[in-house]
Design a protein around this motif. Structure first.
Motif, PDB file in Angstrom:
ATOM      1  N   ALA A 467      74.862 -51.237 -70.399  1.00 23.72           N
ATOM      2  CA  ALA A 467      74.360 -52.430 -69.715  1.00 23.72           C
ATOM      3  C   ALA A 467      74.029 -53.581 -70.652  1.00 23.72           C
ATOM      4  O   ALA A 467      73.760 -54.700 -70.187  1.00 23.72           O
ATOM      5  N   GLN A 509      77.417 -49.640 -61.140  1.00 19.98           N
ATOM      6  CA  GLN A 509      76.711 -50.650 -61.932  1.00 19.98           C
ATOM      7  C   GLN A 509      77.675 -51.477 -62.767  1.00 19.98           C
ATOM      8  O   GLN A 509      77.420 -52.649 -63.060  1.00 19.98           O
ATOM      9  N   GLY A 513      77.999 -55.216 -61.719  1.00 22.25           N
ATOM     10  CA  GLY A 513      77.357 -55.960 -62.798  1.00 22.25           C
ATOM     11  C   GLY A 513      78.298 -56.816 -63.600  1.00 22.25           C
ATOM     12  O   GLY A 513      77.879 -57.472 -64.559  1.00 22.25           O
ATOM     13  N   TYR A 515      80.864 -55.906 -65.607  1.00 21.43           N
ATOM     14  CA  TYR A 515      81.059 -55.404 -66.960  1.00 21.43           C
ATOM     15  C   TYR A 515      82.484 -55.661 -67.453  1.00 21.43           C
ATOM     16  O   TYR A 515      83.446 -55.733 -66.691  1.00 21.43           O
ATOM     17  N   ARG A 564      79.742 -59.233 -59.619  1.00 24.21           N
ATOM     18  CA  ARG A 564      78.448 -59.913 -59.772  1.00 24.21           C
ATOM     19  C   ARG A 564      78.352 -61.172 -58.939  1.00 24.21           C
ATOM     20  O   ARG A 564      77.276 -61.649 -58.632  1.00 24.21           O
ATOM     21  N   TRP A 584      78.465 -59.896 -70.889  1.00 17.47           N
ATOM     22  CA  TRP A 584      78.411 -58.837 -69.891  1.00 17.47           C
ATOM     23  C   TRP A 584      78.215 -57.473 -70.552  1.00 17.47           C
ATOM     24  O   TRP A 584      78.403 -57.299 -71.746  1.00 17.47           O
TER      25      TRP A 584
END
Length: 599
Positions: A467, A509, A513, A515, A564, A584
């Motif tokens: 993360a 995630q 998120g 990534y 996101r 990210w």
């Protein structure tokens, strides 16, 4: 002498014989047993009587004077048959005689069958056969006079004459009578590999038959299937496994009652076909509608048709689950116990097992389960306890060896199993128990991974996420410095929709998120003239762009998940090198099977 008759005379152990000079005849012992019929003047009593009213074949009945009282056959007589009456004295000397048809029954005069022998005070064993081999009924008798005794019996027209004739006449099928008290062997022979060889057999211990009933054993084999086939409806059994071409229907007559079993284990053996090179097979049988089970393993098989000239492969050279296992694991086999595996691989082409109920029985390639137990650093945990269960039944337990590897050696049928790890202080992804559903013959790999790591079978690689916000370059460099379970790290390369779905499902995630992925513009000119590539060097053959992306904005030359921004989470976007601000997180892939990365 017909082939079937000659075979049975040689191979079937029975209380009464067929006047075959090459087979020793059994002895009859004079014992006092309860009589089936009362004193009838010429007989002291009838003992051990077997017919449809006394635990025997439902299509056969003895008629008076062998039995007393009224006997009402349930249907018409099967006319035009040629039953034979066999008479054996207490010394095991037997003779066989044709019976004649007489209206509603068949008939034979006992005295004509024992001409010149003493009658009074002598015990005799009487049996009736069809087609030389199929026992219909029998009894023992002690005589007290020299008068004639008419033998009358009924054979019902529902007797499966055509099926039995076909069995005897074809090379794939044979039958014989096995005496309950003595046991014996029934074998199927066929011209095979240029000779006459045994392709299937059933071996019966003494006192095997419920109720002490002597039964005819029928083994009806087939070899009319493809050389190998999965459970696609073309096979005889609902196995969930790959079946081999030879399969055999084993049955007894009279049949067992519902829920009844043999008193003792009966050994059955079936060969493979000539063209099969599988060195590891086991036997399975149907155990009810839609049900299947593997038979307890018997080693080694003794059938001579299981290729005396068959060259058993060395470990690593043969096909099948265990052989594939040896190819992949090599020296690790020494950790988990090489002897059970070696014994299974050095079979001679046949399969053996034990059962207490007959049905269709098929050689199959079994399934198996192996796997890894890894800690949070990707290192194997040595000495962990691993248990295999099905429902509430424990099948096998083992310990992990070098590299955290475990393997169960028990052959498995299709079905639901649970693998549980204990004895370690570790938290695994999905918990310490994993369910495995086996639907075909194969090995099933179960990995107990630390939380946050996932294994995708299609690529053979592991996946995780980080993360911490970074630029794409920093994320790539940090990934390359990581490893897991001996596999090197990189930003994820996505090769297919399946892989994209796998990441989205297991690591939401990463997709929600935004990534980083390992894709970038190799042209260096920004999105206007982009040449999209993977940092891994693999072809850029798959993409899952969001609608309107890549959008041609200058300097957007790096790929990340777009979730996101409220769009479908698993779709991609091109963006700036630093993303937005702090960058990210990273979608990580740990590539296995290579010693180092591509660069």
């Amino acid at each position: 002498m017909t082939r079937a008759k000659a075979f049975v005379c040689l191979a079937v152990i029975a209380l009464a014989g067929y006047a075959c000079s090459d087979r020793p005849q059994p002895q009859i012992t004079e014992v006092e047993l309860p009589a089936v019929s009362a004193d009838m003047g010429t007989m002291d009593g009838v003992f051990d009587l077997q017919d449809g009213n006394h635990g025997g074949n439902a299509n056969f009945l003895w008629l008076p004077p062998v039995v007393t009282g009224d006997v009402n056959p349930p249907g018409p007589l099967a006319s035009g048959l040629a039953p034979k009456v066999e008479i054996c004295d207490k010394d095991g000397v037997c003779s066989t005689h044709p019976a004649s048809e007489n209206g509603s029954h068949y008939h034979f005069d006992l005295k004509s069958g024992i001409e010149g022998k003493p009658l009074a005070g002598s015990p005799y064993r009487i049996r009736v056969y069809l087609f030389e081999d199929y026992l219909l009924g029998s009894f023992s008798v002690a005589l007290n006079s020299n008068g004639n005794i008419p033998l009358r019996f009924w054979i019902g027209e529902s007797f499966p004459v055509a099926e039995v004739e076909a069995c005897i006449e074809e090379d794939r099928c044979d039958l014989g009578t096995v005496v309950s008290g003595e046991g014996g062997t029934v074998e199927v022979t066929t011209p095979f590999n240029g000779g006459s060889e045994i392709i299937a057999a059933a071996v019966f211990p003494p006192n095997w038959s419920p109720g002490g009933v002597d039964r005819t054993v029928i083994i009806d084999c087939r070899n009319d299937l493809p050389s190998e086939f999965a459970d696609d409806g073309s096979g005889p059994l609902n196995t969930g496994l790959t079946q081999l071409p030879w399969y055999c229907d084993f049955s007894v007559d009279p049949p067992l009652d519902p829920g009844e079993q043999f008193n003792e284990d009966v050994t059955v053996e079936v060969c493979e076909t000539v063209d099969m090179d599988h060195a590891t097979v086991v036997l399975g049988k149907s155990s009810g509608p839609g049900l299947f089970e593997l038979l307890p393993f018997v080693f080694p098989t003794q059938l001579d048709a299981c290729f005396a000239d068959y060259q058993s492969p060395e470990i690593g050279d043969a096909s099948g689950f265990w052989n594939g296992l040896s190819r992949r694991l090599g020296a690790v086999l020494q950790v988990i116990g090489p002897e059970p595996l070696r014994a299974r691989m050095l079979r001679d082409g046949g399969a053996g097992g034990t059962t207490r109920v007959f049905s269709a029985i098929n050689p199959v390639i079994p399934a198996g389960i192996e796997g890894l137990v890894l800690d949070g650093d990707g290192d194997g945990i040595f000495g962990a306890d691993v248990t295999l269960t099905q429902g509430s039944t424990e099948i096998e337990s083992t310990d992990t060896g070098e590299g955290g590897f475990f393997s169960f050696v028990t052959p498995l049928a299709g079905g639901a199993y649970t693998v549980t790890v204990s004895g370690v202080e570790a938290t695994f992804q999905g918990g310490n128990a994993q369910d495995v559903t086996i639907t075909e013959s194969d090995h099933y790999e179960v990995r107990f991974l630390p939380v946050g790591f996932f294994y995708y079978e299609e690529t053979g690689n592991y996946y995780s996420s980080d993360a911490v916000g970074r630029t794409w370059n920093d994320a790539r460099d940090d990934a390359a410095e990581q490893s897991f379970a001996g596999c090197y790290g990189q930003l994820a390369t996505i090769r297919s929709q399946g892989e994209n779905d796998f990441i989205s499902t297991n690591m939401p995630q990463a997709t929600t998120g935004g990534y980083w992925l390992g894709g970038f513009d190799a042209s260096g000119e920004g999105a206007v003239a982009a040449e999209w590539a993977w940092d891994s060097g693999e072809p850029f053959d798959y993409a899952n762009w969001h609608a309107g992306e890549p959008n041609g904005f200058p300097e957007e030359g790096w790929i990340h998940f777009f979730g996101r921004f409220g769009v479908p989470a698993d779709e991609w976007n091109d963006t700036l090198l630093n993303g937005i601000g702090a960058g990210w997180g990273s979608t990580l892939e740990f590539v296995c099977g290579e010693e180092e990365g591509p660069f």
